[in-house]
Design a protein around this motif. Structure first.
Motif, PDB file in Angstrom:
ATOM      1  N   ILE A  84      18.965  38.532  29.518  1.00 13.77           N
ATOM      2  CA  ILE A  84      18.957  39.721  30.379  1.00 13.77           C
ATOM      3  C   ILE A  84      19.995  39.565  31.484  1.00 13.77           C
ATOM      4  CG2 ILE A  84      17.594  41.045  32.033  1.00 13.77           C
ATOM      5  CD1 ILE A  84      15.136  40.456  30.347  1.00 13.77           C
ATOM      6  N   GLU A  85      20.022  38.378  32.101  1.00 13.09           N
ATOM      7  CA  GLU A  85      21.013  38.124  33.149  1.00 13.09           C
ATOM      8  C   GLU A  85      22.426  38.172  32.588  1.00 13.09           C
ATOM      9  OE1 GLU A  85      22.102  37.441  37.126  1.00 13.09           O
ATOM     10  OE2 GLU A  85      20.150  37.925  36.244  1.00 13.09           O
ATOM     11  N   ALA A  86      22.613  37.637  31.365  1.00 10.85           N
ATOM     12  CA  ALA A  86      23.931  37.665  30.727  1.00 10.85           C
ATOM     13  C   ALA A  86      24.377  39.099  30.461  1.00 10.85           C
ATOM     14  CB  ALA A  86      23.907  36.872  29.427  1.00 10.85           C
ATOM     15  N   SER A  87      23.433  39.966  30.094  1.00 15.52           N
ATOM     16  CA  SER A  87      23.774  41.369  29.857  1.00 15.52           C
ATOM     17  C   SER A  87      24.170  42.055  31.162  1.00 15.52           C
ATOM     18  CB  SER A  87      22.578  42.090  29.227  1.00 15.52           C
ATOM     19  OG  SER A  87      22.250  41.529  27.980  1.00 15.52           O
ATOM     20  N   ILE A  88      23.447  41.732  32.237  1.00 18.84           N
ATOM     21  CA  ILE A  88      23.800  42.296  33.543  1.00 18.84           C
ATOM     22  C   ILE A  88      25.209  41.869  33.938  1.00 18.84           C
ATOM     23  CG2 ILE A  88      23.248  42.244  36.007  1.00 18.84           C
ATOM     24  CD1 ILE A  88      20.302  41.964  35.226  1.00 18.84           C
ATOM     25  N   VAL A  89      25.527  40.613  33.696  1.00 15.42           N
ATOM     26  CA  VAL A  89      26.859  40.104  34.027  1.00 15.42           C
ATOM     27  C   VAL A  89      27.931  40.865  33.245  1.00 15.42           C
ATOM     28  CG1 VAL A  89      28.401  38.113  33.758  1.00 15.42           C
ATOM     29  CG2 VAL A  89      26.129  37.811  34.769  1.00 15.42           C
ATOM     30  N   ASP A  90      27.687  41.121  31.952  1.00 14.01           N
ATOM     31  CA  ASP A  90      28.675  41.837  31.133  1.00 14.01           C
ATOM     32  C   ASP A  90      28.903  43.252  31.655  1.00 14.01           C
ATOM     33  OD1 ASP A  90      29.152  39.716  29.441  1.00 14.01           O
ATOM     34  OD2 ASP A  90      27.645  40.332  27.958  1.00 14.01           O
ATOM     35  N   VAL A  91      27.820  43.938  32.002  1.00 16.82           N
ATOM     36  CA  VAL A  91      27.953  45.310  32.510  1.00 16.82           C
ATOM     37  C   VAL A  91      28.704  45.316  33.839  1.00 16.82           C
ATOM     38  CG1 VAL A  91      26.674  47.295  33.393  1.00 16.82           C
ATOM     39  CG2 VAL A  91      25.893  46.137  31.310  1.00 16.82           C
ATOM     40  N   ARG A  92      28.316  44.424  34.732  1.00 16.45           N
ATOM     41  CA  ARG A  92      28.967  44.362  36.035  1.00 16.45           C
ATOM     42  C   ARG A  92      30.434  43.965  35.899  1.00 16.45           C
ATOM     43  NH1 ARG A  92      28.304  46.635  40.098  1.00 16.45           N
ATOM     44  NH2 ARG A  92      28.331  44.977  41.657  1.00 16.45           N
ATOM     45  N   ALA A  93      30.726  43.069  34.962  1.00 20.11           N
ATOM     46  CA  ALA A  93      32.113  42.625  34.768  1.00 20.11           C
ATOM     47  C   ALA A  93      32.998  43.798  34.372  1.00 20.11           C
ATOM     48  CB  ALA A  93      32.167  41.524  33.716  1.00 20.11           C
ATOM     49  N   ARG A  94      32.485  44.699  33.510  1.00 13.80           N
ATOM     50  CA  ARG A  94      33.285  45.861  33.101  1.00 13.80           C
ATOM     51  C   ARG A  94      33.494  46.816  34.271  1.00 13.80           C
ATOM     52  NH1 ARG A  94      30.176  45.261  28.308  1.00 13.80           N
ATOM     53  NH2 ARG A  94      28.626  46.771  29.045  1.00 13.80           N
ATOM     54  N   GLU A  95      32.455  47.002  35.075  1.00 14.94           N
ATOM     55  CA  GLU A  95      32.590  47.889  36.233  1.00 14.94           C
ATOM     56  C   GLU A  95      33.615  47.360  37.225  1.00 14.94           C
ATOM     57  OE1 GLU A  95      28.658  47.928  37.775  1.00 14.94           O
ATOM     58  OE2 GLU A  95      27.892  49.406  36.334  1.00 14.94           O
ATOM     59  N   ILE A  96      33.535  46.065  37.506  1.00 15.41           N
ATOM     60  CA  ILE A  96      34.409  45.479  38.525  1.00 15.41           C
ATOM     61  C   ILE A  96      35.837  45.322  38.005  1.00 15.41           C
ATOM     62  CG2 ILE A  96      34.740  43.473  40.021  1.00 15.41           C
ATOM     63  CD1 ILE A  96      32.344  45.335  40.678  1.00 15.41           C
ATOM     64  N   GLU A  97      35.996  45.173  36.707  1.00 17.97           N
ATOM     65  CA  GLU A  97      37.347  45.088  36.125  1.00 17.97           C
ATOM     66  C   GLU A  97      38.153  46.331  36.457  1.00 17.97           C
ATOM     67  OE1 GLU A  97      40.564  43.524  34.338  1.00 17.97           O
ATOM     68  OE2 GLU A  97      38.630  42.460  34.326  1.00 17.97           O
ATOM     69  N   ARG A  98      37.522  47.491  36.336  1.00 21.64           N
ATOM     70  CA  ARG A  98      38.213  48.738  36.658  1.00 21.64           C
ATOM     71  C   ARG A  98      38.574  48.802  38.144  1.00 21.64           C
ATOM     72  NH1 ARG A  98      36.298  53.122  38.949  1.00 21.64           N
ATOM     73  NH2 ARG A  98      34.131  52.453  38.656  1.00 21.64           N
ATOM     74  N   LEU A  99      37.635  48.440  38.997  1.00 17.49           N
ATOM     75  CA  LEU A  99      37.897  48.468  40.432  1.00 17.49           C
ATOM     76  C   LEU A  99      38.975  47.461  40.823  1.00 17.49           C
ATOM     77  CD1 LEU A  99      34.214  48.735  41.740  1.00 17.49           C
ATOM     78  CD2 LEU A  99      35.928  50.560  41.663  1.00 17.49           C
ATOM     79  N   ALA A 100      38.984  46.316  40.151  1.00 19.81           N
ATOM     80  CA  ALA A 100      39.999  45.302  40.457  1.00 19.81           C
ATOM     81  C   ALA A 100      41.387  45.793  40.089  1.00 19.81           C
ATOM     82  CB  ALA A 100      39.672  44.006  39.720  1.00 19.81           C
ATOM     83  N   ARG A 101      41.500  46.478  38.950  1.00 22.95           N
ATOM     84  CA  ARG A 101      42.816  47.010  38.564  1.00 22.95           C
ATOM     85  C   ARG A 101      43.301  48.030  39.582  1.00 22.95           C
ATOM     86  NH1 ARG A 101      40.663  47.165  33.227  1.00 22.95           N
ATOM     87  NH2 ARG A 101      40.295  49.415  33.452  1.00 22.95           N
ATOM     88  N   GLU A 102      42.406  48.903  40.021  1.00 21.42           N
ATOM     89  CA  GLU A 102      42.792  49.891  41.027  1.00 21.42           C
ATOM     90  C   GLU A 102      43.204  49.205  42.328  1.00 21.42           C
ATOM     91  OE1 GLU A 102      39.443  52.427  41.449  1.00 21.42           O
ATOM     92  OE2 GLU A 102      39.654  53.355  39.469  1.00 21.42           O
ATOM     93  N   GLN A 103      42.478  48.150  42.696  1.00 22.11           N
ATOM     94  CA  GLN A 103      42.802  47.453  43.930  1.00 22.11           C
ATOM     95  C   GLN A 103      44.156  46.760  43.847  1.00 22.11           C
ATOM     96  OE1 GLN A 103      40.394  43.925  45.722  1.00 22.11           O
ATOM     97  NE2 GLN A 103      39.495  45.797  46.583  1.00 22.11           N
ATOM     98  N   MET A 104      44.474  46.211  42.703  1.00 19.71           N
ATOM     99  CA  MET A 104      45.759  45.532  42.542  1.00 19.71           C
ATOM    100  C   MET A 104      46.924  46.513  42.547  1.00 19.71           C
ATOM    101  SD  MET A 104      44.731  42.660  39.673  1.00 19.71           S
ATOM    102  CE  MET A 104      46.368  41.918  39.648  1.00 19.71           C
ATOM    103  N   GLU A 105      46.647  47.782  42.228  1.00 20.40           N
ATOM    104  CA  GLU A 105      47.708  48.790  42.231  1.00 20.40           C
ATOM    105  C   GLU A 105      47.949  49.383  43.616  1.00 20.40           C
ATOM    106  OE1 GLU A 105      46.396  51.607  39.379  1.00 20.40           O
ATOM    107  OE2 GLU A 105      46.788  50.304  37.638  1.00 20.40           O
ATOM    108  N   GLU A 106      47.057  49.077  44.564  1.00 20.60           N
ATOM    109  CA  GLU A 106      47.236  49.593  45.915  1.00 20.60           C
ATOM    110  C   GLU A 106      48.481  49.006  46.553  1.00 20.60           C
ATOM    111  OE1 GLU A 106      43.780  48.587  48.092  1.00 20.60           O
ATOM    112  OE2 GLU A 106      42.491  50.086  47.135  1.00 20.60           O
ATOM    113  N   LYS A 107      49.109  49.803  47.389  1.00 26.42           N
ATOM    114  CA  LYS A 107      50.227  49.294  48.166  1.00 26.42           C
ATOM    115  C   LYS A 107      49.692  48.370  49.249  1.00 26.42           C
ATOM    116  CE  LYS A 107      53.096  53.406  47.476  1.00 26.42           C
ATOM    117  NZ  LYS A 107      53.822  54.511  48.142  1.00 26.42           N
ATOM    118  N   PRO A 108      50.370  47.257  49.516  1.00 25.35           N
ATOM    119  CA  PRO A 108      49.864  46.343  50.548  1.00 25.35           C
ATOM    120  C   PRO A 108      49.839  47.014  51.909  1.00 25.35           C
ATOM    121  CG  PRO A 108      52.108  45.766  49.927  1.00 25.35           C
ATOM    122  CD  PRO A 108      51.650  46.811  48.947  1.00 25.35           C
ATOM    123  N   MET A 109      48.801  46.675  52.709  1.00 25.39           N
ATOM    124  CA  MET A 109      48.672  47.238  54.051  1.00 25.39           C
ATOM    125  C   MET A 109      49.433  46.396  55.048  1.00 25.39           C
ATOM    126  SD  MET A 109      44.687  48.412  54.155  1.00 25.39           S
ATOM    127  CE  MET A 109      44.884  49.029  55.808  1.00 25.39           C
TER     128      MET A 109
END
Length: 535
Positions: A510-535
């Motif tokens: 169950i914990e492993a499944s939660i990790v997989d779901v969260r990993a997919r969610e955060i992967e998208r957010l991480a890509r968007e964050q890396m595309e941001e212009k530096p402040m």
């Protein structure tokens, strides 16, 4: 008057000549750079696509709530990385005890609309800074310095400041300010271009005319900015007063705070009162505030009494502000030499002395003063609890974790004691099974509490639950908006599952499944964050 680019951060300042900019200056710089990036986007691109009704009093029609939240997240991410950001369990509990009733009152009054309530963060950050300052940031983030907590004389005075800053957010003042700045940008650019053309002409008169046009254009924009800011301050005074009153705080606190700021404004500006520069006092604002209090109470505003609880919290804020060795020694000596009868001021003196002795590693003095404080405040009420928590802190600092555990409730529900009990359990490595469930229940309803997530990860590690420990570390990074670091930790958790399974080991599926779901969610957010212009 604050410079227009930094006006989105209400109440920021800097001192020239420092090798490392002060926290307020870094906030202002982060806001200015982010605002500059937003200014480069056409206003029509920042609006919501569906048609919107006519704007209300505090509606920032040109900037969507999503855009403002994104800007606030980027600034908050920088603040979380700042070493001066402090999540002190005791201070945070006290400030939240004021902040949450103000939010509830704003909801009841309709100042905090359901849309803003859902879309904005509503997070209050504490900064380790001795300057007297508080500020609102885009997207529902507010900051308060330890210097402000140390100088206010009551919960009501602090509530008046927080209610004022909260109103800046609920009335979309930051969005309106950024919009106003973007509107002034063409005026300033036009004046500079015309001035440049005039200066390029031959003759001294052309150069003088060009300089005058450039300066005049900037002055006109600055004046419009100042007028807009004054309107905001009056609006924040009026609505903030109503919010704090409905939240149950004494309205006299607002009048007393105004009197303190008025007195401070007469002093020479040494950089200690940046709040006065970003929130300039006028006779009109002071008169209006005094009239409101007198109208409600029917009498001139009395001085709000100092309580033992607030005296101890203010003392803690002073010590956490890192005042220097000399002041710490003075506070220890004052506490040791105190023969005054029990009072709120005496409780503050003893608390400051005990905490200062702990900072100086003078453990015998710290223990002695903490015991003296506990004797004075008794065994019941909030002052007694604060004294007990301080005694536990001193024991943990002395490496005597079992004594700290004896002073704490491992199953405590208040965040401050829960954190201290968890830290003591982590040090003893014997009470993790009792402390972990309490922390787990907390993050279930407060998923953005990075401090609790990190502590929970440490307790899971003590219990040998590696997968949950790694996930807790990842969630702590998510809570502080560092999605790239969180993605790496979730990947590490997935690697751990694969390696353990390949070796025939068992994992919690169950914990492993939660990790997989969260990993997919955060992967998208991480890509968007890396595309941001530096402040």
């Amino acid at each position: 008057m604050p410079a227009p680019p930094s006006a989105a951060a209400r109440g920021t300042s800097s001192l020239p000549g420092q090798r490392r900019p002060r926290r307020g200056a870094r906030v202002a710089l982060a806001v200015a750079l982010a605002a500059a990036q937003l200014a480069a986007v056409p206003l029509h691109a920042q609006t919501l696509t569906p048609a919107r009704p006519l704007p209300g009093l505090g509606d920032g029609a040109e900037m969507s709530t999503g855009t403002e939240r994104e800007l606030g997240d980027r600034i908050a991410r920088e603040l979380y990385r700042d070493p001066d950001f402090v999540d002190d369990p005791v201070l945070a509990d006290y400030v939240q005890g004021i902040w949450q009733p103000l939010l509830a009152a704003a909801r009841q009054r309709g100042e905090l609309t359901p849309e803003l309530d859902e879309r904005f963060a509503w997070v209050l950050l504490i900064g380790r800074d001795r300057s007297i300052n508080a500020f609102a940031l885009p997207g529902g983030y507010l900051g308060v310095n330890t210097g402000l907590i140390a100088i206010v004389g009551s919960r009501d005075e602090l509530a008046s400041v927080l209610a004022h800053e909260l109103t800046h957010v609920t009335q979309r003042h930051i969005s309106r300010m950024l919009t106003q700045q973007s509107r002034q940008m063409p005026l300033m650019l036009a004046a500079m271009l015309l001035g440049g053309l005039a200066m390029s002409k031959s003759g001294r008169s052309g150069g003088d005319l060009g300089s005058a046009m450039m300066v005049g254009g900037q002055a006109m924009a600055m004046q419009k900015q100042l007028d807009f800011s004054r309107d905001m301050e009056r609006e924040a005074d009026r609505i903030g007063f109503g919010v704090m009153s409905q939240a149950g705080f004494a309205p006299q606190g607002a009048a007393v705070m105004f009197e303190k700021l008025q007195y401070a404004s007469r002093l020479n500006d040494n950089g200690s009162y940046p709040y006065l520069r970003s929130h300039p006092l006028t006779s009109e604002r002071i008169t209006e505030m005094q009239a409101r209090v007198q109208f409600r109470e029917g009498a001139p505003p009395p001085t709000v009494a100092l309580t033992p609880e607030h005296a101890m919290i203010a003392a803690r804020a002073r010590v956490l502000g890192r005042p220097g060795v000399d002041l710490l020694r003075q506070w220890v000596q004052a506490a040791q030499g105190s023969t005054a009868p029990a009072s709120a001021a005496t409780a503050g003196t003893l608390y400051a002395g005990a905490m200062a002795a702990r900072e100086l590693r003078d453990l015998p003095a710290a223990r002695s003063l903490a015991q003296k404080l506990r004797t004075q405040v008794g065994t019941a009420g909030e002052p007694a609890r604060l004294a007990r928590l301080l005694a536990a802190e001193i024991e943990m600092g002395a490496g005597n974790a079992p004594a700290a555990v004896a002073l704490l409730d491992v199953r405590a529900k208040t965040r401050g004691e829960m954190l201290m009990a968890g830290q003591a359990a982590l040090l003893t490595r014997t009470h993790a099974a009792e402390a972990a469930p309490v922390l787990r229940d907390w993050v279930a309803t407060h998923p953005r509490d990075a401090t609790v997530w990190r502590l929970l990860g440490g307790l899971y590690d003590v219990e040998g639950d590696t997968l949950r420990a790694i996930r807790a570390e990842a969630e702590a990074q998510v809570a502080q908006l560092d999605y790239v670091a969180a993605r790496d930790r979730f990947r590490a958790a997935q690697d751990y599952v694969r390696e353990t399974t390949a070796k025939g080991g068992r994992v919690d599926h169950i914990e492993a499944s939660i990790v997989d779901v969260r990993a997919r969610e955060i992967e998208r957010l991480a890509r968007e964050q890396m595309e941001e212009k530096p402040m």
